[in-house]
Design a protein around this motif. Structure first.
Motif, PDB file in Angstrom:
ATOM      1  N   LYS A  26       0.801  -1.219   0.000  1.00  0.00           N
ATOM      2  CA  LYS A  26       0.000   0.000   0.000  1.00  0.00           C
ATOM      3  C   LYS A  26       0.833   1.268   0.000  1.00  0.00           C
ATOM      4  O   LYS A  26       0.436   2.268  -0.595  1.00  0.00           O
ATOM      5  CB  LYS A  26      -0.926   0.007   1.219  1.00  0.00           C
ATOM      6  N   VAL A  27       1.948   1.264   0.719  1.00  0.00           N
ATOM      7  CA  VAL A  27       2.762   2.473   0.870  1.00  0.00           C
ATOM      8  C   VAL A  27       4.242   2.128   0.697  1.00  0.00           C
ATOM      9  O   VAL A  27       4.633   0.969   0.759  1.00  0.00           O
ATOM     10  CB  VAL A  27       2.552   3.131   2.259  1.00  0.00           C
ATOM     11  N   VAL A  28       5.043   3.152   0.502  1.00  0.00           N
ATOM     12  CA  VAL A  28       6.493   2.966   0.481  1.00  0.00           C
ATOM     13  C   VAL A  28       6.940   2.658   1.900  1.00  0.00           C
ATOM     14  O   VAL A  28       6.488   3.284   2.857  1.00  0.00           O
ATOM     15  CB  VAL A  28       7.205   4.242  -0.029  1.00  0.00           C
ATOM     16  N   ALA A  29       7.806   1.649   2.039  1.00  0.00           N
ATOM     17  CA  ALA A  29       8.276   1.259   3.371  1.00  0.00           C
ATOM     18  C   ALA A  29       9.763   0.907   3.313  1.00  0.00           C
ATOM     19  O   ALA A  29      10.290   0.558   2.264  1.00  0.00           O
ATOM     20  CB  ALA A  29       7.478   0.070   3.884  1.00  0.00           C
ATOM     21  N   LYS A  30      10.377   0.985   4.488  1.00  0.00           N
ATOM     22  CA  LYS A  30      11.820   0.757   4.581  1.00  0.00           C
ATOM     23  C   LYS A  30      12.120  -0.136   5.774  1.00  0.00           C
ATOM     24  O   LYS A  30      11.434  -0.095   6.791  1.00  0.00           O
ATOM     25  CB  LYS A  30      12.504   2.117   4.741  1.00  0.00           C
ATOM     26  N   ALA A  31      13.188  -0.930   5.624  1.00  0.00           N
ATOM     27  CA  ALA A  31      13.691  -1.747   6.730  1.00  0.00           C
ATOM     28  C   ALA A  31      15.204  -1.859   6.582  1.00  0.00           C
ATOM     29  O   ALA A  31      15.728  -1.874   5.476  1.00  0.00           O
ATOM     30  CB  ALA A  31      13.059  -3.128   6.724  1.00  0.00           C
ATOM     31  N   GLY A  32      15.899  -1.940   7.703  1.00  0.00           N
ATOM     32  CA  GLY A  32      17.340  -2.101   7.681  1.00  0.00           C
ATOM     33  C   GLY A  32      18.086  -0.787   7.789  1.00  0.00           C
ATOM     34  O   GLY A  32      17.487   0.293   7.835  1.00  0.00           O
ATOM     35  N   THR A  33      19.410  -0.912   7.846  1.00  0.00           N
ATOM     36  CA  THR A  33      20.272   0.266   7.986  1.00  0.00           C
ATOM     37  C   THR A  33      21.382   0.213   6.946  1.00  0.00           C
ATOM     38  O   THR A  33      21.484  -0.740   6.171  1.00  0.00           O
ATOM     39  CB  THR A  33      20.919   0.299   9.387  1.00  0.00           C
ATOM     40  N   LEU A  34      22.235   1.220   6.987  1.00  0.00           N
ATOM     41  CA  LEU A  34      23.395   1.258   6.106  1.00  0.00           C
ATOM     42  C   LEU A  34      24.670   0.902   6.865  1.00  0.00           C
ATOM     43  O   LEU A  34      25.772   1.203   6.421  1.00  0.00           O
ATOM     44  CB  LEU A  34      23.516   2.639   5.458  1.00  0.00           C
ATOM     45  N   GLU A  35      24.497   0.236   8.000  1.00  0.00           N
ATOM     46  CA  GLU A  35      25.635  -0.212   8.806  1.00  0.00           C
ATOM     47  C   GLU A  35      26.274  -1.446   8.164  1.00  0.00           C
ATOM     48  O   GLU A  35      25.640  -2.169   7.406  1.00  0.00           O
ATOM     49  CB  GLU A  35      25.172  -0.556  10.226  1.00  0.00           C
ATOM     50  N   SER A  36      27.507  -1.714   8.542  1.00  0.00           N
ATOM     51  CA  SER A  36      28.204  -2.897   8.060  1.00  0.00           C
ATOM     52  C   SER A  36      27.427  -4.162   8.422  1.00  0.00           C
ATOM     53  O   SER A  36      26.828  -4.253   9.494  1.00  0.00           O
ATOM     54  CB  SER A  36      29.599  -2.940   8.684  1.00  0.00           C
ATOM     55  N   SER A  37      27.402  -5.121   7.517  1.00  0.00           N
ATOM     56  CA  SER A  37      26.722  -6.415   7.688  1.00  0.00           C
ATOM     57  C   SER A  37      25.204  -6.309   7.711  1.00  0.00           C
ATOM     58  O   SER A  37      24.528  -7.211   8.202  1.00  0.00           O
ATOM     59  CB  SER A  37      27.215  -7.139   8.949  1.00  0.00           C
ATOM     60  N   ASP A  38      24.649  -5.241   7.175  1.00  0.00           N
ATOM     61  CA  ASP A  38      23.201  -5.059   7.107  1.00  0.00           C
ATOM     62  C   ASP A  38      22.819  -4.743   5.669  1.00  0.00           C
ATOM     63  O   ASP A  38      23.675  -4.592   4.794  1.00  0.00           O
ATOM     64  CB  ASP A  38      22.752  -3.935   8.048  1.00  0.00           C
ATOM     65  N   ILE A  39      21.538  -4.652   5.423  1.00  0.00           N
ATOM     66  CA  ILE A  39      21.018  -4.259   4.125  1.00  0.00           C
ATOM     67  C   ILE A  39      19.807  -3.371   4.359  1.00  0.00           C
ATOM     68  O   ILE A  39      19.003  -3.627   5.251  1.00  0.00           O
ATOM     69  CB  ILE A  39      20.638  -5.488   3.260  1.00  0.00           C
ATOM     70  N   GLN A  40      19.698  -2.317   3.588  1.00  0.00           N
ATOM     71  CA  GLN A  40      18.522  -1.449   3.667  1.00  0.00           C
ATOM     72  C   GLN A  40      17.635  -1.792   2.474  1.00  0.00           C
ATOM     73  O   GLN A  40      18.085  -1.792   1.324  1.00  0.00           O
ATOM     74  CB  GLN A  40      18.915   0.015   3.616  1.00  0.00           C
ATOM     75  N   ILE A  41      16.403  -2.105   2.767  1.00  0.00           N
ATOM     76  CA  ILE A  41      15.404  -2.446   1.747  1.00  0.00           C
ATOM     77  C   ILE A  41      14.341  -1.362   1.743  1.00  0.00           C
ATOM     78  O   ILE A  41      13.750  -1.071   2.781  1.00  0.00           O
ATOM     79  CB  ILE A  41      14.739  -3.807   2.036  1.00  0.00           C
ATOM     80  N   ILE A  42      14.115  -0.770   0.584  1.00  0.00           N
ATOM     81  CA  ILE A  42      13.004   0.163   0.399  1.00  0.00           C
ATOM     82  C   ILE A  42      12.090  -0.475  -0.645  1.00  0.00           C
ATOM     83  O   ILE A  42      12.541  -0.850  -1.726  1.00  0.00           O
ATOM     84  CB  ILE A  42      13.495   1.544  -0.073  1.00  0.00           C
ATOM     85  N   ILE A  43      10.826  -0.625  -0.290  1.00  0.00           N
ATOM     86  CA  ILE A  43       9.866  -1.268  -1.178  1.00  0.00           C
ATOM     87  C   ILE A  43       8.722  -0.314  -1.464  1.00  0.00           C
ATOM     88  O   ILE A  43       8.306   0.443  -0.588  1.00  0.00           O
ATOM     89  CB  ILE A  43       9.351  -2.594  -0.566  1.00  0.00           C
ATOM     90  N   GLU A  44       8.264  -0.327  -2.701  1.00  0.00           N
ATOM     91  CA  GLU A  44       7.108   0.499  -3.037  1.00  0.00           C
ATOM     92  C   GLU A  44       6.190  -0.276  -3.979  1.00  0.00           C
ATOM     93  O   GLU A  44       6.651  -1.121  -4.751  1.00  0.00           O
ATOM     94  CB  GLU A  44       7.524   1.831  -3.642  1.00  0.00           C
ATOM     95  N   PRO A  45       4.889  -0.003  -3.895  1.00  0.00           N
ATOM     96  CA  PRO A  45       3.939  -0.674  -4.777  1.00  0.00           C
ATOM     97  C   PRO A  45       4.261  -0.366  -6.238  1.00  0.00           C
ATOM     98  O   PRO A  45       4.754   0.710  -6.572  1.00  0.00           O
ATOM     99  CB  PRO A  45       2.588  -0.065  -4.381  1.00  0.00           C
ATOM    100  N   ASP A  46       3.985  -1.327  -7.100  1.00  0.00           N
ATOM    101  CA  ASP A  46       4.222  -1.174  -8.529  1.00  0.00           C
ATOM    102  C   ASP A  46       3.252  -2.101  -9.253  1.00  0.00           C
ATOM    103  O   ASP A  46       2.652  -2.973  -8.621  1.00  0.00           O
ATOM    104  CB  ASP A  46       5.677  -1.530  -8.855  1.00  0.00           C
ATOM    105  N   ASN A  47       3.115  -1.939 -10.543  1.00  0.00           N
ATOM    106  CA  ASN A  47       2.209  -2.786 -11.315  1.00  0.00           C
ATOM    107  C   ASN A  47       2.917  -3.540 -12.430  1.00  0.00           C
ATOM    108  O   ASN A  47       2.262  -4.147 -13.269  1.00  0.00           O
ATOM    109  CB  ASN A  47       1.070  -1.953 -11.915  1.00  0.00           C
ATOM    110  N   ASP A  48       4.234  -3.498 -12.468  1.00  0.00           N
ATOM    111  CA  ASP A  48       4.984  -4.063 -13.588  1.00  0.00           C
ATOM    112  C   ASP A  48       5.915  -5.182 -13.163  1.00  0.00           C
ATOM    113  O   ASP A  48       7.071  -5.234 -13.588  1.00  0.00           O
ATOM    114  CB  ASP A  48       5.789  -2.958 -14.288  1.00  0.00           C
ATOM    115  N   GLY A  49       5.467  -6.078 -12.305  1.00  0.00           N
ATOM    116  CA  GLY A  49       6.303  -7.177 -11.868  1.00  0.00           C
ATOM    117  C   GLY A  49       7.268  -6.748 -10.775  1.00  0.00           C
ATOM    118  O   GLY A  49       7.085  -5.719 -10.132  1.00  0.00           O
TER     119      GLY A  49
END
Length: 94
Positions: free
Chosen positions: A4-27
């Motif tokens: 439904k909305v843009v969301a984020k999880a994670g950090t930019l610290e070593s051994s981590d990953i930041q994931i930003i997800i947003e709705p889309d209609n193209d796969g």
């Protein structure tokens, strides 16, 4: 599950990953940046895709900024971002 909305999880610290997800209609569209891209880029993208598939996500834009995260961290960050985007409180812990 519907994003439904843009969301984020994670950090930019070593051994981590930041994931930003947003709705889309193209796969599934994944834009990956990683400090270990040459060695593990394909694996990271595969883990992201498999996790999205396990959650029933067919359409999403993903921005992933990896700092050397291992697979379980990637999975947990994708799960968190998806649930935040869907504004869901019905967690299915694996």
């Amino acid at each position: 599950m519907e994003l439904k909305v843009v969301a984020k999880a994670g950090t930019l610290e070593s051994s981590d990953i930041q994931i930003i997800i947003e709705p889309d209609n193209d796969g599934i569209d994944i834009e990956l940046s990683s400090t270990v891209m040459a060695q593990f880029g394909e694996q990271i993208e595969s883990v992201i895709r498999e996790t999205l598939n396990s959650l029933g996500i067919k359409n999403a834009k993903i921005l992933a900024n990896d700092k050397g995260a291992i697979d379980p961290v990637i999975i947990s960050r994708v799960h968190t971002a998806v649930y935040r985007s869907a504004q869901s409180t019905d967690f299915k812990w694996v």
